[in-house]
Design a protein around this motif. Sequence first.
Motif, PDB file in Angstrom:
ATOM      1  N   GLU A 190     -16.572 124.060   6.078  1.00  0.00           N
ATOM      2  CA  GLU A 190     -17.109 125.241   6.740  1.00  0.00           C
ATOM      3  C   GLU A 190     -17.266 126.402   5.742  1.00  0.00           C
ATOM      4  N   ILE A 191     -18.277 127.235   5.992  1.00  0.00           N
ATOM      5  CA  ILE A 191     -18.415 128.457   5.200  1.00  0.00           C
ATOM      6  C   ILE A 191     -18.079 129.647   6.090  1.00  0.00           C
ATOM      7  N   LEU A 192     -17.028 130.356   5.714  1.00  0.00           N
ATOM      8  CA  LEU A 192     -16.672 131.565   6.438  1.00  0.00           C
ATOM      9  C   LEU A 192     -17.145 132.753   5.613  1.00  0.00           C
ATOM     10  N   GLY A 193     -18.057 133.524   6.177  1.00  0.00           N
ATOM     11  CA  GLY A 193     -18.539 134.700   5.460  1.00  0.00           C
ATOM     12  C   GLY A 193     -17.662 135.898   5.743  1.00  0.00           C
ATOM     13  N   LEU A 194     -17.338 136.682   4.704  1.00  0.00           N
ATOM     14  CA  LEU A 194     -16.613 137.934   4.907  1.00  0.00           C
ATOM     15  C   LEU A 194     -17.599 139.072   4.666  1.00  0.00           C
ATOM     16  N   ALA A 195     -17.940 139.782   5.747  1.00  0.00           N
ATOM     17  CA  ALA A 195     -18.910 140.861   5.617  1.00  0.00           C
ATOM     18  C   ALA A 195     -18.222 142.202   5.772  1.00  0.00           C
ATOM     19  N   GLY A 196     -18.831 143.237   5.251  1.00  0.00           N
ATOM     20  CA  GLY A 196     -18.258 144.575   5.347  1.00  0.00           C
ATOM     21  C   GLY A 196     -18.814 145.444   4.246  1.00  0.00           C
ATOM     22  N   LEU A 197     -18.549 146.741   4.364  1.00  0.00           N
ATOM     23  CA  LEU A 197     -19.044 147.648   3.344  1.00  0.00           C
ATOM     24  C   LEU A 197     -18.110 147.620   2.147  1.00  0.00           C
ATOM     25  N   MET A 198     -18.553 148.250   1.080  1.00  0.00           N
ATOM     26  CA  MET A 198     -17.702 148.422  -0.093  1.00  0.00           C
ATOM     27  C   MET A 198     -16.421 149.127   0.349  1.00  0.00           C
ATOM     28  N   GLY A 199     -15.270 148.619  -0.057  1.00  0.00           N
ATOM     29  CA  GLY A 199     -14.030 149.275   0.324  1.00  0.00           C
ATOM     30  C   GLY A 199     -13.468 148.815   1.667  1.00  0.00           C
ATOM     31  N   ALA A 200     -14.098 147.784   2.257  1.00  0.00           N
ATOM     32  CA  ALA A 200     -13.602 147.295   3.545  1.00  0.00           C
ATOM     33  C   ALA A 200     -12.365 146.425   3.371  1.00  0.00           C
ATOM     34  N   GLY A 201     -12.055 146.041   2.131  1.00  0.00           N
ATOM     35  CA  GLY A 201     -10.856 145.266   1.869  1.00  0.00           C
ATOM     36  C   GLY A 201     -11.099 143.775   1.668  1.00  0.00           C
ATOM     37  N   ARG A 202     -12.374 143.394   1.518  1.00  0.00           N
ATOM     38  CA  ARG A 202     -12.679 141.958   1.407  1.00  0.00           C
ATOM     39  C   ARG A 202     -12.116 141.346   0.130  1.00  0.00           C
ATOM     40  N   THR A 203     -12.434 142.000  -1.006  1.00  0.00           N
ATOM     41  CA  THR A 203     -11.942 141.483  -2.277  1.00  0.00           C
ATOM     42  C   THR A 203     -10.416 141.497  -2.320  1.00  0.00           C
ATOM     43  N   GLU A 204      -9.822 142.532  -1.744  1.00  0.00           N
ATOM     44  CA  GLU A 204      -8.366 142.653  -1.754  1.00  0.00           C
ATOM     45  C   GLU A 204      -7.720 141.505  -0.983  1.00  0.00           C
ATOM     46  N   ILE A 205      -8.335 141.100   0.122  1.00  0.00           N
ATOM     47  CA  ILE A 205      -7.815 139.964   0.892  1.00  0.00           C
ATOM     48  C   ILE A 205      -7.912 138.695   0.053  1.00  0.00           C
ATOM     49  N   ALA A 206      -9.059 138.519  -0.590  1.00  0.00           N
ATOM     50  CA  ALA A 206      -9.249 137.340  -1.438  1.00  0.00           C
ATOM     51  C   ALA A 206      -8.201 137.311  -2.545  1.00  0.00           C
ATOM     52  N   ARG A 207      -7.974 138.468  -3.172  1.00  0.00           N
ATOM     53  CA  ARG A 207      -6.991 138.530  -4.259  1.00  0.00           C
ATOM     54  C   ARG A 207      -5.589 138.175  -3.754  1.00  0.00           C
ATOM     55  N   ALA A 208      -5.279 138.623  -2.549  1.00  0.00           N
ATOM     56  CA  ALA A 208      -3.951 138.327  -1.992  1.00  0.00           C
ATOM     57  C   ALA A 208      -3.802 136.831  -1.711  1.00  0.00           C
ATOM     58  N   ILE A 209      -4.845 136.223  -1.150  1.00  0.00           N
ATOM     59  CA  ILE A 209      -4.762 134.786  -0.859  1.00  0.00           C
ATOM     60  C   ILE A 209      -4.606 133.998  -2.151  1.00  0.00           C
ATOM     61  N   PHE A 210      -5.291 134.459  -3.194  1.00  0.00           N
ATOM     62  CA  PHE A 210      -5.291 133.734  -4.466  1.00  0.00           C
ATOM     63  C   PHE A 210      -4.060 134.053  -5.326  1.00  0.00           C
ATOM     64  N   GLY A 211      -3.202 134.958  -4.853  1.00  0.00           N
ATOM     65  CA  GLY A 211      -1.975 135.221  -5.596  1.00  0.00           C
ATOM     66  C   GLY A 211      -2.125 136.232  -6.716  1.00  0.00           C
ATOM     67  N   LEU A 212      -3.267 136.926  -6.764  1.00  0.00           N
ATOM     68  CA  LEU A 212      -3.432 137.957  -7.790  1.00  0.00           C
ATOM     69  C   LEU A 212      -2.668 139.218  -7.408  1.00  0.00           C
ATOM     70  N   ASP A 213      -2.615 139.514  -6.114  1.00  0.00           N
ATOM     71  CA  ASP A 213      -1.820 140.637  -5.624  1.00  0.00           C
ATOM     72  C   ASP A 213      -0.852 140.122  -4.570  1.00  0.00           C
ATOM     73  N   LYS A 214       0.246 140.849  -4.379  1.00  0.00           N
ATOM     74  CA  LYS A 214       1.231 140.424  -3.404  1.00  0.00           C
ATOM     75  C   LYS A 214       0.997 141.179  -2.103  1.00  0.00           C
ATOM     76  N   PRO A 215       0.789 140.483  -0.993  1.00  0.00           N
ATOM     77  CA  PRO A 215       0.639 141.197   0.280  1.00  0.00           C
ATOM     78  C   PRO A 215       2.009 141.718   0.742  1.00  0.00           C
ATOM     79  N   ASP A 216       1.999 142.759   1.592  1.00  0.00           N
ATOM     80  CA  ASP A 216       3.265 143.296   2.088  1.00  0.00           C
ATOM     81  C   ASP A 216       3.865 142.401   3.172  1.00  0.00           C
ATOM     82  N   SER A 217       2.986 141.877   4.029  1.00  0.00           N
ATOM     83  CA  SER A 217       3.495 140.990   5.073  1.00  0.00           C
ATOM     84  C   SER A 217       2.400 140.021   5.491  1.00  0.00           C
ATOM     85  N   GLY A 218       2.792 139.060   6.327  1.00  0.00           N
ATOM     86  CA  GLY A 218       1.841 138.056   6.765  1.00  0.00           C
ATOM     87  C   GLY A 218       1.986 136.785   5.954  1.00  0.00           C
ATOM     88  N   GLU A 219       1.322 135.740   6.422  1.00  0.00           N
ATOM     89  CA  GLU A 219       1.473 134.473   5.718  1.00  0.00           C
ATOM     90  C   GLU A 219       0.150 133.742   5.547  1.00  0.00           C
TER      91      GLU A 219
END
Lengths: 315, 500
Positions: free
Chosen positions: B287-316
Amino acid sequence: MEKTISSRLTDFGRYGIFLAFLIICIVLAFSTPKFFTVSNLMIIGTQVSINALLAFGVTFVIITGGIDLSLGSMVAVAGVVTAMFAHPDTYPLVVPLLAGIGAGVLLGAFNGLVITKSKVPPFIVTLGTMTIGRGLALILSKGRPISNLSDSFNFIGGGTVFGVPFPIVILILAFIICSVVLNKTILGRYMYAVGGNEPAARASGIHVTKVKMWVYTISGLLSAIGGILLTSRITTGQPNAGAGFELDAIAAAIIGGTSTSGGTGTMTGTLIGALLIGVIGNSLDLLNVTSYYQQVVMGVIIIGAVVLDGLGKKD
Amino acid sequence: MSDFILSVRNLSKSFSGIKALDAVQFNLKRGEVHSLMGENGAGKSTFMKILIGLLKPDSGEIIFEGQNLEEGHTGDKLKKGISMIHQELLVVPELTVAQNIFLGREKRVSGRNAFFSGWLNDSDINRPAAQLMEQMGVNIAPDTKMKYLSVAQMQMVEIAKAISNEAKIIIMDEPTSAISDKEVATLFNIIRDLKSKGVSVIYISHKMDEIFAISDTITVLRDGKYVGSKPANDLDRNSLISMMVGRELTQMFPKPERNFGKEVLAVRGLSKKGKFTNIHFNVRGGEILGLAGLMGAGRTEIARAIFGLDKPDSGEVVLSGNEKAIHSPRAALKSGIGYVSEDRKGLGFIPGMSIKDNMTLSSIFRHRKGIFINEESEMYATDQMVLDLQIKTSGIDKKVTLLSGGNQQKVVIGRVLLASPDIVILDEPTRGVDIVAKFEIYKLIRDLTKQGIAIIMISSELPEILGMSDRILVLSKGKQTALLSREEATQELIMKYAVA
């Protein structure tokens, strides 16, 4: 295909030092008959060996984008520690050797640990270690040279194998091993990646901390071997030994084409850099040029090599 | 004649025997926005470098303000009237806005001789800088340090600099590649204002919507050759694309697949302070899940957290049903997650290394004999991937930096694929990539889903999101506002939720 000007320049940047080295050797062979004799070449090889060992180590470090200023102090600490265990009729030869190497490895690992954990720039951390190491060498030796070392230990720096001085044998072995590590192993590939673009290397799944730990530790190891060679050659553990060695080693790496911004460099280049420094020192001696001038010449060569390297890179 | 501020005739330039520009024509009117289009490698940058005097042409004429510029002197004369806003902005972060605007010209602006008569007062340059900002209708304090500005604001400062230089022509190279839609609107207002003051703008972009929104005239280059110039009103999307690629591209997006596998990744309540809050989604194999939103909506940040580049505060993050704590990209790759960053130069490839070394960087441990690299198996794997991805290169030992943007992007994708991921996160996979390579990348993404790989695709281009995604997660200011199916999603609906 015809070669373009830019690719010719690049070639010159790549092979320029090698050519310059050959030309200097040929000129010297004609200008002083003493230069191209077996005994003189053996002298050069022996003199170069310690600097080359340190230069191999610092080449790894510089390729990852770091620097190691503590080489000379690690030479001194390893030398003193080795000498402490190398008196005649005390321990078998392996004990002083392992102790010396262990001291270098520990200091190198200390560099790596502080650099990776604290994010303080390597220049600062190794500058600190340089001072710490010198202090340790003075503390351990109580500020006095440690002499009266065993004959078997003194063989390392002064002995020969089939007529070849032992330091040259070690130099050749170290060169082969370092080249293989850099070109043929995963660790070597990772070093280039970390120095080339550290964030991208991390995002590619490389354990950057581990790679850095390795290079600083290897640098400590090679400095320790250099320290053992030096101690054995002068048959004394000198707490003041090795001062300024780091600069010659870094110079050899840079003359050999290692970029201080990381990501590029070869062991062959570094070896030629070290040989070039050795040959020029030796020949200026043979030609009776005072050592004051030698320093000026060496500085000009360092800057010239980097300028040439830069020319080669321009498009 | 005289209504052209700049006329270029038969301009040619070769690099080592290869023609980068071949008899290019270009006529720029006073006060018009003239877009320059072409795939990567079409010769746009070479042309611009000649205009700003960085390169000398081999032959051809450049007539600037009715004056024929003799060869060799292009640089000096053109510099006086032409300013370029580079894609990668050339600013000094530690200096203030005013200091940046007047850098190198402090003496003239302040009326003092900065070097010989002592001090340079910031107030001497802050005043004219503030005036410039006011003229442009931009609200930036002249004594702010550059490093505190957003990319869009820095761009405004660069434009202010060009205006204060009395530029008659301003070249903008991909000015919208890193700014939000709202900021694009501000930029366009400024461009229109420049037009009304008689300043001409040469606009370079890959984004079709913008080209049509702002241009008066469009000139297309292909393989260094001049294809044609037309008023923007006479062109539409399809005719422009066929001018650029020399043929019709019938279908931009490949047909979707409908065979989804099991859930391979689920994100539950992922939050990071100031970046994103309580993100929930899952993605299935194929499946292809598209992440849409404006610049600064947090899309890249979510990707970075999933990939382990940044540490999320909570959630799994749950992989194939098992919760996994991913602390590093290394761990993520080991667990089967691959990430192709939007920041190709920063996080994508290693510039000094060859195509092969870059491609195998994430999977080198698969090609080893003990601690040594098995170069044969490494070359085999790379060759295969180069073929699969249709990377155009004369050899895998060539440096990656010699490739075009599209092919560099494929190298990065290749590196990730060689690590055999189950989930691939693609962050702006076609940014800065020409139209043909775009087409190939779309096909490639679809092929991956056929192998059962799950794709999370972040994109700021709505047609891309709509054309590729099976489901679309819309984000706004770090919160998810909608999860739309392929059928119900439209540009309007996505925008509605993106600004919610």
